[in-house]
Design a protein around this motif. Structure first.
Motif, mmCIF file in Angstrom:
data_model
loop_
_atom_site.group_PDB
_atom_site.id
_atom_site.type_symbol
_atom_site.label_atom_id
_atom_site.label_comp_id
_atom_site.label_asym_id
_atom_site.label_seq_id
_atom_site.Cartn_x
_atom_site.Cartn_y
_atom_site.Cartn_z
ATOM 1 N N PHE A 41 0.836 -1.206 0.000
ATOM 2 C CA PHE A 41 0.000 0.000 0.000
ATOM 3 C C PHE A 41 0.864 1.247 0.000
ATOM 4 C CE2 PHE A 41 -1.870 3.557 2.229
ATOM 5 C CZ PHE A 41 -3.129 3.671 1.669
ATOM 6 N N ARG A 42 1.911 1.235 0.777
ATOM 7 C CA ARG A 42 2.767 2.422 0.865
ATOM 8 C C ARG A 42 3.502 2.679 -0.440
ATOM 9 N NH1 ARG A 42 4.674 1.406 7.174
ATOM 10 N NH2 ARG A 42 2.631 1.924 8.050
ATOM 11 N N ASP A 43 3.673 1.627 -1.252
ATOM 12 C CA ASP A 43 4.237 1.815 -2.586
ATOM 13 C C ASP A 43 3.233 2.515 -3.497
ATOM 14 O OD1 ASP A 43 6.570 0.523 -1.816
ATOM 15 O OD2 ASP A 43 5.928 -1.423 -2.600
ATOM 16 N N VAL A 44 2.003 2.027 -3.534
ATOM 17 C CA VAL A 44 1.012 2.592 -4.457
ATOM 18 C C VAL A 44 0.538 3.969 -3.997
ATOM 19 C CG1 VAL A 44 -1.008 1.481 -3.406
ATOM 20 C CG2 VAL A 44 -1.063 2.077 -5.820
ATOM 21 N N ALA A 45 0.417 4.179 -2.681
ATOM 22 C CA ALA A 45 -0.044 5.465 -2.154
ATOM 23 C C ALA A 45 1.100 6.440 -1.910
ATOM 24 C CB ALA A 45 -0.811 5.254 -0.849
ATOM 25 N N SER B 27 -3.034 -4.690 1.727
ATOM 26 C CA SER B 27 -2.203 -4.929 0.552
ATOM 27 C C SER B 27 -1.261 -6.116 0.708
ATOM 28 C CB SER B 27 -1.402 -3.669 0.237
ATOM 29 O OG SER B 27 -0.572 -3.306 1.332
ATOM 30 N N GLY B 28 -0.669 -6.274 1.889
ATOM 31 C CA GLY B 28 0.247 -7.391 2.086
ATOM 32 C C GLY B 28 -0.461 -8.728 2.032
ATOM 33 N N GLU B 29 -1.671 -8.786 2.563
ATOM 34 C CA GLU B 29 -2.475 -10.011 2.487
ATOM 35 C C GLU B 29 -2.823 -10.325 1.034
ATOM 36 O OE1 GLU B 29 -4.677 -8.845 6.717
ATOM 37 O OE2 GLU B 29 -5.834 -8.958 4.867
ATOM 38 N N TYR B 30 -3.227 -9.289 0.316
ATOM 39 C CA TYR B 30 -3.564 -9.446 -1.100
ATOM 40 C C TYR B 30 -2.351 -9.939 -1.890
ATOM 41 C CZ TYR B 30 -4.520 -7.798 -5.898
ATOM 42 O OH TYR B 30 -4.671 -7.703 -7.266
ATOM 43 N N ALA B 31 -1.215 -9.267 -1.697
ATOM 44 C CA ALA B 31 -0.021 -9.600 -2.473
ATOM 45 C C ALA B 31 0.443 -11.030 -2.205
ATOM 46 C CB ALA B 31 1.094 -8.607 -2.157
ATOM 47 N N MET B 32 0.335 -11.490 -0.975
ATOM 48 C CA MET B 32 0.758 -12.857 -0.666
ATOM 49 C C MET B 32 -0.033 -13.874 -1.477
ATOM 50 S SD MET B 32 1.746 -13.034 3.385
ATOM 51 C CE MET B 32 0.096 -12.659 3.969
ATOM 52 N N LEU B 33 -1.349 -13.683 -1.559
ATOM 53 C CA LEU B 33 -2.161 -14.612 -2.347
ATOM 54 C C LEU B 33 -1.826 -14.511 -3.834
ATOM 55 C CD1 LEU B 33 -5.819 -14.759 -0.958
ATOM 56 C CD2 LEU B 33 -3.886 -16.250 -0.493
#
Length: 324
Positions: free
Chosen positions: A203-207, A273-279
């Motif tokens: 998230f901190r990358d995209v935002a 975001s981290g949960e999303y990215a892991m999947l």
């Protein structure tokens, strides 16, 4: 033994009849990241299939979401200029104010939720005005500009305001400011229990909201603390929150259940975001049955007690539920 065998023999129709929780497209809120310019669609390596969008491309995205039956979005802004107090967030010409007007005009049926915070707008990446002596956020000064930001967004067409900065007293302050300005009808979905988590990296990358120094532990929740996490949400309820939230979701389902058992308010989770990215990266590596794990994860959020799920998976889930 007899009861166990009887359960094994249940056919699929009976199994569905006694299913305790279900997932609906109506449960989902999809985050959108809005930036300045035209025809902008910037990919982010750490967050597959999520983009920084200019307003014209955000409108195209809203059309796709509507076709899938997703009727709620959460807007995050990426300003053209950052400063110490996040001035663009206080401007009626700010990026999210502009986006609200444009989306509301073309898609009046969409529920427009706005994230209310300053981490994306400040040059230091923290969630408000800094106290130089403490090298952390000045809570009371930040409440003042949060009120200003909320009024700008309410006037621009926000349907729901979601304060995420974890400032003490923010719900009471915002509720009074909105009510005094005639916005009694706008609900507050508080990030009421938000942990200082390592799951926020993408998230901190995209935002573009990484703190330039230190961290946010002085105003976000300690992942080790259960009782304090419950108290934070109950305090926001007492101050007038309309919806409570736990963020992140997956590693904190015990907290979701704890709050659900103590409050009758609607409860949201942010599938971060981290949960999303892991999947997504597990899918790419061929490590899991992605669609099965995705739906199972969402059902776990519902089983724990969530009514609302904010997730970057929303479009994929809608397609699966709609049989597309």
């Amino acid at each position: 033994m007899f009861k166990r065998l009887r359960r094994v023999r249940l056919n699929s129709v009976v199994r569905n009849l006694i299913e305790e929780n279900s997932l609906r497209v109506q449960d989902l809120i999809y985050p959108l990241f809005i930036t300045h310019g035209e025809n902008v669609k910037n990919a982010v390596a750490s967050l597959p299939d999520v983009y920084q969008l200019s307003i014209d491309n955000a409108l195209k995205e809203c059309a796709k979401l509507s076709q899938l039956g997703i009727n709620a979005i959460m807007l995050f802004g990426i300003p053209s200029l950052k400063d110490s107090i996040g001035s663009e967030a206080l401007s009626e010409q700010g990026i999210i104010a502009q986006a609200l007007c444009a989306i509301k005009e073309k898609f009046p049926h969409l529920l427009l939720c706005v994230d209310l915070c300053f981490c994306e707008y400040t040059d230091h990446g923290h969630c408000g005005i800094l106290n130089p002596k403490l090298q952390s956020v000045d809570n009371d000064l930040t409440l003042e500009i949060l009120n200003q930001q909320a009024l700008v967004l309410a006037k621009a067409g926000a349907d729901l305001i979601a304060p995420s900065g974890m400032m003490d007293g923010m719900i009471l302050s915002l509720r009074q400011a909105l009510d005094d300005a005639g916005f009694l009808h706008i609900p507050l979905m508080s990030y009421s229990t938000k942990f200082a988590s390592g799951y926020y990296g993408p998230f901190r990358d995209v935002a573009q909201s990484m703190p330039s120094f230190g961290d946010r532990k002085s105003y976000q929740q300690n992942p080790a603390n259960r009782r304090e996490a419950i108290l934070e949400s109950l305090e926001d309820e007492a101050q007038g929150a309309d919806i409570l939230m736990v963020k992140p979701a997956l590693a904190y389902l015990d907290i979701v259940r704890d709050i659900r058992e103590r409050s009758l308010l609607p409860l949201a989770v942010y599938n971060v975001s981290g949960e999303y990215a892991m999947l997504k990266f597990a899918q790419k590596a061929g490590l899991i049955d992605y669609e099965r794990v995705l739906i199972e994860t969402m059902l776990c959020f519902k089983r724990a007690g969530a009514d609302i799920i904010i997730t970057y998976h929303a479009k994929e889930i809608a397609k699966l539920l709609n049989g597309i």
